[in-house]
Design a protein around this motif. Structure first.
Motif, PDB file in Angstrom:
ATOM      1  N   ARG A 254       1.778  16.333  -0.870  1.00  0.00           N
ATOM      2  CA  ARG A 254       2.453  16.501   0.416  1.00  0.00           C
ATOM      3  C   ARG A 254       2.028  15.447   1.440  1.00  0.00           C
ATOM      4  N   THR A 255       0.813  14.947   1.343  1.00  0.00           N
ATOM      5  CA  THR A 255       0.316  13.974   2.316  1.00  0.00           C
ATOM      6  C   THR A 255       0.410  12.539   1.809  1.00  0.00           C
TER       7      THR A 255
ATOM      8  N   ASP B 208       6.679  15.014   1.169  1.00  0.00           N
ATOM      9  CA  ASP B 208       6.354  16.200   1.960  1.00  0.00           C
ATOM     10  C   ASP B 208       7.380  17.307   1.758  1.00  0.00           C
ATOM     11  N   GLN B 209       8.571  16.947   1.239  1.00  0.00           N
ATOM     12  CA  GLN B 209       9.601  17.953   0.997  1.00  0.00           C
ATOM     13  C   GLN B 209      10.135  17.923  -0.440  1.00  0.00           C
TER      14      GLN B 209
END
Length: 470
Positions: free
Chosen positions: A228-229, A235-236
């Protein structure tokens, strides 16, 4: 009757012959657009899928001398499966499938102790992902047979497993961060103690299973944050998490994160199917979007396979759960698609589609050329390469590409000709054109039964990139 095969007749370099190269350079997305899709919405999109099994996940132990010196770039054929080619994804999409899962073993392709992935291997994986997306398919990209990771999940400190996950998924996430929503990540395949670790038995491992499941939950949280980072669209991006051994019977031990772009992926194989269905249903009620990332009626008689498939796939379809069939390359009785010949197990694929109530599209014939030479077996000191009937007769050229501009030694083709037997064509023969980085053998007018080639200098052979017929 002709033997339609290619023989590499130099036993001392069998290891390199087993590693036929890929073709094409990895493509960058022309317009890296991304439309977020939640896990629940993705469930309805994935439908039915196929695993590209025993291919990019094929691996050998480092101490095996047979593969000493084998380039990390291509080891796709060492378990007898066909090398990945673009037409295979087109054929899968044309039949009506929506999804492919590409199992990948990254560990054998590390180039140092920091878990750095070989750039050439990363390029090769990207080739496969690009071809699948270009065919209009959704893609699940994972880490598959990872002995180091699994060992430290069970026997060692979790910090070492986290170090492995961080290194691998930082690199994979970076390479694919701008890919569209069709690409999904699966950080762990089936967490268990070691590559050959035990499989769940409710009587023998009742105390150990919850402990390992808790570890899987902790590591899932960790690697999800890594992804996600990592930037871009990650992130999606949809991420598939799982529980111990990816067992549908153990969904009750899985902790689902508060993340709308996470799905739970598990197996659905023989044994306690009714309990698996009950756990899947309960998981859906808990608000967990689910995909069956591996399934097939393994090693059942054909009639029982049909009955099993008709019942259980219809029940999964009724629950709205997509299924991705475990498929190698035509070597198991439950394979749907033979990626070597392009042939389908029509009876089983019809049952699968009927159970899901989906239309079955036409089969696409395997294109004749270019025909990548893919190792099938080691027979009597020779490496055999299977060529479907008609390929060798129709071929006009045999092409060998190497990474070096000039060869240090000589090279020859060995042609077994109808009514003439074996004849050697050295690299200076008029039929052979030596170009920078490749040799081209003119086959026109030759009545070929078999064809072989070898380098007379093993250093040149180590630079082989790909061999194919045109």
């Amino acid at each position: 009757m002709k033997k339609f095969c290619i023989l590499i007749a130099l036993a001392s370099v069998m290891a390199l012959a087993a590693c036929s190269g890929g073709n094409g350079e990895p493509a960058e997305p022309e317009a890296p657009t991304f439309t977020p899709v939640t896990g629940w919405d993705m469930m309805s999109r994935l439908g039915m899928g196929i695993n590209i099994g025993n291919t990019m996940d094929a691996r050998v132990h480092a101490e095996n001398p047979w593969f000493t010196g084998c380039p990390v770039t291509e080891m796709e054929t060492i378990w007898g499966a066909a090398q990945v080619e673009p037409w295979q994804f087109e054929a899968i999409a044309q039949r009506g499938f929506s999804t492919v899962r590409i199992p990948v073993s990254w560990e054998p392709r590390f180039i140092d102790d920091e878990f750095t992935i070989s750039p050439a291997w990363m390029d090769r994986v990207q080739n496969a992902v690009d071809w699948a997306i270009s065919a209009g398919l959704y893609v699940i990209l994972n880490t598959h047979h990872e002995e180091y990771l699994y060992r430290f999940m069970h026997e060692g400190p979790h910090e070492e497993a986290e170090r492995w996950l961080y290194a691998v998924w930082t690199q994979v996430s970076e390479r694919f961060k701008y890919y569209p929503e069709q690409l999904m990540f699966e950080p762990m395949n089936e967490p268990r103690p070691g590559h050959d670790g035990w499989f769940w038995c409710p009587d023998r491992f009742a105390d150990e299973i919850p402990v390992l499941a808790a570890t899987a939950n902790e590591l899932s949280t960790f690697v999800l944050d890594v992804i996600r980072t990592s930037g871009g669209h990650n992130d999606q991006r949809i991420v598939h998490l799982t529980t111990v051994q990816a067992d549908s019977n153990l969904i009750y031990l899985y902790e689902h994160p508060d993340d709308p772009y996470v799905m739970f992926g598990s197996f659905f194989y023989l044994g306690r199917e009714d309990n698996q269905l009950a756990q899947i249903s309960a998981g859906l009620e808990r608000g967990i979007p689910i995909v069956i990332k591996e399934t097939s009626p393994l090693e059942m008689p054909a009639e029982e396979m049909s009955i099993w498939s008709e019942r259980y796939y219809a029940e999964l379809a009724e629950l709205g759960v997509p299924s991705v069939w475990w498929n190698t390359s035509g070597h198991a009785n439950d394979d749907l698609f033979n990626r070597t010949t392009g042939e389908w197990n029509e009876a089983m694929v019809e049952i699968f589609f009927a159970a899901y109530g989906a239309p079955l599209g036409p089969a696409m014939p395997r294109p004749l050329f270019p025909h990548e030479l893919t190792r099938a077996a080691n027979i009597g000191g020779l490496v055999q390469w299977i060529v479907p009937p008609g390929i060798l007769d129709a071929a006009e050229f045999a092409i060998v590409e190497i990474d070096i501009e000039e060869m240090a030694g000589d090279f020859l083709f060995s042609a077994n000709l109808e009514n003439e037997g074996w004849t050697q064509f050295r690299s200076y023969h008029e039929r052979i054109t030596r170009e920078p980085g490749r040799l081209v053998f003119d086959l026109s007018g030759l009545e070929l039964v078999e064809l072989g080639f070898m380098f007379l200098d093993s250093e040149d052979f180590e630079g082989i990139r790909r061999a194919y017929l045109m």
